[in-house]
Motif scaffolding. Structure first.
Motif, PDB file in Angstrom:
ATOM      1  N   VAL A 143       0.771  -1.281  -0.125  1.00 17.17           N
ATOM      2  CA  VAL A 143      -0.031   0.007  -0.127  1.00 17.17           C
ATOM      3  C   VAL A 143       1.007   1.275  -0.048  1.00 17.17           C
ATOM      4  N   TYR A 144       0.772   1.847  -1.163  1.00 15.75           N
ATOM      5  CA  TYR A 144       1.670   3.402  -1.290  1.00 15.75           C
ATOM      6  C   TYR A 144       0.688   4.233  -0.768  1.00 15.75           C
ATOM      7  N   GLY A 145       0.885   5.120   0.259  1.00 19.73           N
ATOM      8  CA  GLY A 145       0.177   6.102   0.584  1.00 19.73           C
ATOM      9  C   GLY A 145       0.877   7.056   1.640  1.00 19.73           C
ATOM     10  N   ARG A 146      -0.084   7.844   2.534  1.00 26.44           N
ATOM     11  CA  ARG A 146       0.471   8.629   3.494  1.00 26.44           C
ATOM     12  C   ARG A 146      -0.059   8.216   4.817  1.00 26.44           C
ATOM     13  N   GLU A 147       0.847   8.575   5.767  1.00 29.70           N
ATOM     14  CA  GLU A 147       0.387   8.521   7.271  1.00 29.70           C
ATOM     15  C   GLU A 147      -1.055   8.950   7.632  1.00 29.70           C
ATOM     16  N   ASN A 148      -1.256   9.975   7.282  1.00 32.49           N
ATOM     17  CA  ASN A 148      -2.612  10.757   7.749  1.00 32.49           C
ATOM     18  C   ASN A 148      -3.526  10.472   6.690  1.00 32.49           C
ATOM     19  N   CYS A 149      -3.483   9.646   5.794  1.00 31.93           N
ATOM     20  CA  CYS A 149      -4.537   9.293   4.873  1.00 31.93           C
ATOM     21  C   CYS A 149      -5.705   8.229   5.488  1.00 31.93           C
ATOM     22  N   GLY A 150      -6.893   8.662   5.434  1.00 25.93           N
ATOM     23  CA  GLY A 150      -7.937   7.910   5.755  1.00 25.93           C
ATOM     24  C   GLY A 150      -8.357   6.560   5.102  1.00 25.93           C
ATOM     25  N   ILE A 151      -8.333   6.900   3.735  1.00 26.50           N
ATOM     26  CA  ILE A 151      -8.507   6.027   2.692  1.00 26.50           C
ATOM     27  C   ILE A 151      -7.339   4.840   2.549  1.00 26.50           C
ATOM     28  N   CYS A 152      -5.960   5.326   2.831  1.00 29.23           N
ATOM     29  CA  CYS A 152      -4.855   4.601   3.027  1.00 29.23           C
ATOM     30  C   CYS A 152      -5.146   3.541   4.194  1.00 29.23           C
ATOM     31  N   LYS A 153      -5.630   3.965   5.187  1.00 26.44           N
ATOM     32  CA  LYS A 153      -5.759   3.077   6.426  1.00 26.44           C
ATOM     33  C   LYS A 153      -7.054   2.316   6.254  1.00 26.44           C
ATOM     34  N   SER A 154      -8.104   2.700   5.422  1.00 28.73           N
ATOM     35  CA  SER A 154      -9.119   1.756   5.031  1.00 28.73           C
ATOM     36  C   SER A 154      -8.745   0.578   4.299  1.00 28.73           C
ATOM     37  N   ALA A 155      -7.641   1.179   3.188  1.00 29.21           N
ATOM     38  CA  ALA A 155      -7.332   0.069   2.094  1.00 29.21           C
ATOM     39  C   ALA A 155      -6.608  -1.019   3.257  1.00 29.21           C
ATOM     40  N   ALA A 156      -5.540  -0.702   4.067  1.00 31.71           N
ATOM     41  CA  ALA A 156      -4.815  -1.423   4.802  1.00 31.71           C
ATOM     42  C   ALA A 156      -5.835  -2.235   5.699  1.00 31.71           C
ATOM     43  N   GLU A 157      -6.873  -1.769   6.126  1.00 30.27           N
ATOM     44  CA  GLU A 157      -7.835  -2.581   7.023  1.00 30.27           C
ATOM     45  C   GLU A 157      -8.672  -3.454   6.237  1.00 30.27           C
ATOM     46  N   LYS A 158      -8.979  -3.199   4.892  1.00 30.23           N
ATOM     47  CA  LYS A 158      -9.624  -4.101   3.803  1.00 30.23           C
ATOM     48  C   LYS A 158      -8.741  -5.481   3.600  1.00 30.23           C
ATOM     49  N   LEU A 159      -7.356  -5.183   3.410  1.00 26.67           N
ATOM     50  CA  LEU A 159      -6.470  -6.088   3.174  1.00 26.67           C
ATOM     51  C   LEU A 159      -6.206  -7.101   4.361  1.00 26.67           C
ATOM     52  N   GLU A 160      -6.315  -6.614   5.514  1.00 21.67           N
ATOM     53  CA  GLU A 160      -6.391  -7.510   6.714  1.00 21.67           C
ATOM     54  C   GLU A 160      -7.528  -8.472   6.656  1.00 21.67           C
ATOM     55  N   ARG A 161      -8.836  -7.692   6.605  1.00 21.79           N
ATOM     56  CA  ARG A 161      -9.990  -8.761   6.555  1.00 21.79           C
ATOM     57  C   ARG A 161      -9.889  -9.721   5.371  1.00 21.79           C
ATOM     58  N   LEU A 162      -9.216  -9.429   4.558  1.00 24.31           N
ATOM     59  CA  LEU A 162      -9.285 -10.388   3.349  1.00 24.31           C
ATOM     60  C   LEU A 162      -8.192 -11.477   3.434  1.00 24.31           C
TER      61      LEU A 162
END
Length: 94
Positions: free
Chosen positions: A6-25
């Motif tokens: 995941v290429y993103g930024r620390e304070n990016c909410g969508i980036c955090k959501s993407a990481a959480e979705k990958l964890e759930r998958l």
């Protein structure tokens, strides 16, 4: 096994959501600061690299970029929505 970056930024909410979705998958992933990859240079729009995607994101504010390393050996750099669509298709095949 599918893995991701995941290429993103620390304070990016969508980036955090993407990481959480990958964890759930149950997709193994790492995080990278996209700002490390932004390099505008001659020909940057044509070289097909993560740097190109990062530069495009910088211009349009569309992050994260997700690199998927698929089971068949393919590597794809995609938007969050496109990556989730690919993962949905891949999990159907499994």
């Amino acid at each position: 096994m599918i893995t991701a970056v995941v290429y993103g930024r620390e304070n990016c909410g969508i980036c955090k959501s993407a990481a959480e979705k990958l964890e759930r998958l149950n997709i193994s992933y790492t995080k990278e600061d996209i700002d490390r990859f932004i390099q505008l240079h001659d020909g940057w729009q044509a070289d097909g690299s993560v740097e190109v995607m990062a530069a495009m994101c910088e211009q349009n504010q569309h992050i994260p970029i997700i690199r998927l390393n698929l089971d068949n050996g393919d590597v794809k750099y995609l938007s969050y929505a496109a990556a989730m669509a690919v993962l949905k298709d891949e999990t159907r095949k499994a």
